[in-house]
Motif scaffolding. Structure first.
Motif, PDB file in Angstrom:
ATOM      1  N   ASP A 189      16.545  58.720 -17.724  1.00  0.00           N
ATOM      2  CA  ASP A 189      16.548  60.177 -17.873  1.00  0.00           C
ATOM      3  C   ASP A 189      15.578  60.827 -16.879  1.00  0.00           C
ATOM      4  O   ASP A 189      15.917  61.827 -16.235  1.00  0.00           O
ATOM      5  CB  ASP A 189      16.167  60.559 -19.307  1.00  0.00           C
ATOM      6  N   ALA A 190      14.392  60.254 -16.731  1.00  0.00           N
ATOM      7  CA  ALA A 190      13.411  60.809 -15.786  1.00  0.00           C
ATOM      8  C   ALA A 190      13.921  60.722 -14.349  1.00  0.00           C
ATOM      9  O   ALA A 190      13.759  61.663 -13.563  1.00  0.00           O
ATOM     10  CB  ALA A 190      12.074  60.074 -15.926  1.00  0.00           C
ATOM     11  N   GLU A 191      14.568  59.613 -14.004  1.00  0.00           N
ATOM     12  CA  GLU A 191      15.122  59.461 -12.655  1.00  0.00           C
ATOM     13  C   GLU A 191      16.243  60.472 -12.416  1.00  0.00           C
ATOM     14  O   GLU A 191      16.341  61.075 -11.339  1.00  0.00           O
ATOM     15  CB  GLU A 191      15.643  58.035 -12.446  1.00  0.00           C
ATOM     16  N   GLN A 192      17.083  60.647 -13.403  1.00  0.00           N
ATOM     17  CA  GLN A 192      18.183  61.612 -13.274  1.00  0.00           C
ATOM     18  C   GLN A 192      17.650  63.030 -13.115  1.00  0.00           C
ATOM     19  O   GLN A 192      18.156  63.799 -12.300  1.00  0.00           O
ATOM     20  CB  GLN A 192      19.106  61.533 -14.501  1.00  0.00           C
ATOM     21  N   ARG A 193      16.625  63.365 -13.868  1.00  0.00           N
ATOM     22  CA  ARG A 193      16.071  64.719 -13.775  1.00  0.00           C
ATOM     23  C   ARG A 193      15.441  64.966 -12.402  1.00  0.00           C
ATOM     24  O   ARG A 193      15.569  66.057 -11.838  1.00  0.00           O
ATOM     25  CB  ARG A 193      15.061  64.961 -14.900  1.00  0.00           C
ATOM     26  N   ALA A 194      14.779  63.966 -11.849  1.00  0.00           N
ATOM     27  CA  ALA A 194      14.211  64.106 -10.511  1.00  0.00           C
ATOM     28  C   ALA A 194      15.315  64.270  -9.471  1.00  0.00           C
ATOM     29  O   ALA A 194      15.208  65.080  -8.536  1.00  0.00           O
ATOM     30  CB  ALA A 194      13.345  62.888 -10.176  1.00  0.00           C
ATOM     31  N   LEU A 195      16.388  63.533  -9.646  1.00  0.00           N
ATOM     32  CA  LEU A 195      17.527  63.607  -8.734  1.00  0.00           C
ATOM     33  C   LEU A 195      18.164  64.988  -8.784  1.00  0.00           C
ATOM     34  O   LEU A 195      18.432  65.614  -7.749  1.00  0.00           O
ATOM     35  CB  LEU A 195      18.530  62.530  -9.137  1.00  0.00           C
ATOM     36  N   VAL A 196      18.379  65.504  -9.974  1.00  0.00           N
ATOM     37  CA  VAL A 196      19.008  66.824 -10.123  1.00  0.00           C
ATOM     38  C   VAL A 196      18.100  67.923  -9.597  1.00  0.00           C
ATOM     39  O   VAL A 196      18.572  68.896  -8.999  1.00  0.00           O
ATOM     40  CB  VAL A 196      19.415  67.063 -11.593  1.00  0.00           C
TER      41      VAL A 196
END
Length: 198
Positions: free
Chosen positions: A72-79
């Motif tokens: 989730d943290a990686e996805q949020r950084a990506l977005v």
């Protein structure tokens, strides 16, 4: 009576909990990215985070729950990177291309690539990994906007999103010096679809 130094203000419990959770996610992220989920044990994670096993299980049900928090943290950084690149209004096709370029740039981190493209589908299964894929949701919004603007043929949005998602993921796994070529081809395909429809 001797005067001592003033005591520092106590750290609020909510701040301590947030710091512990953050330390666990950070430590797990580093270990999962380097070794993979299967080769990483919870004792290693708590040691790297500097917390107890009890703290781990206070914040997360189990190792897979912690892994989901890392994803989730990686996805949020990506977005966040994609949103920053597409914040300035542009044409819908340009927004898809700019978002794709930001995706490739943000996926330049080898750990992130491993976590999102290899570990997440393997550990969680493809269906759950896709459901957690916030970057895919961002791409789907871009596709919907382009279709609504009438700049693309009226393809099924899900099919077009699936294909573009696969193209961008494949580009992300290419050697860094080849990614510009992948982006150029994807851009040409999108521009070609746009021209063929107008």
């Amino acid at each position: 009576m001797q005067e001592g130094k003033p005591r520092p203000a106590p750290v609020p419990q909510a701040d301590r909990r947030a710091a512990t959770r953050s330390a666990l996610v950070s430590a797990a992220r580093a270990l999962f990215a380097e070794r993979g989920y299967g080769a990483t044990g919870t004792p290693e994670i708590v040691a790297a985070a500097g917390v107890t096993r009890g703290a781990l299980y206070h914040h997360f049900a189990d190792k897979i729950d912690l892994f989901r928090a890392v994803i989730d943290a990686e996805q949020r950084a990506l977005v966040a990177a994609i949103d920053a690149a597409t914040a300035t209004p542009t044409d819908p096709i340009g927004a898809l291309i700019d978002g794709g370029a930001a995706y490739l740039s943000a996926m330049g981190d080898a750990g992130r690539r491993r976590l999102l493209l290899v570990e997440a589908p393997s550990v969680l299964g493809q269906a759950e990994a896709t459901a957690l894929d916030l970057a895919r949701s961002s791409l789907a919004e871009g596709v919907d906007a382009a279709l609504a603007a009438g700049v693309l043929p009226p393809f099924p949005a899900k099919v077009l999103t699936d294909l573009l998602d696969a193209l961008f993921d494949r580009a992300a796994t290419a050697e860094s010096d080849a990614q510009g070529n992948y982006l150029a081809v994807i851009s040409a395909l999108l521009r070609g679809l746009c021209r063929s429809h107008t």
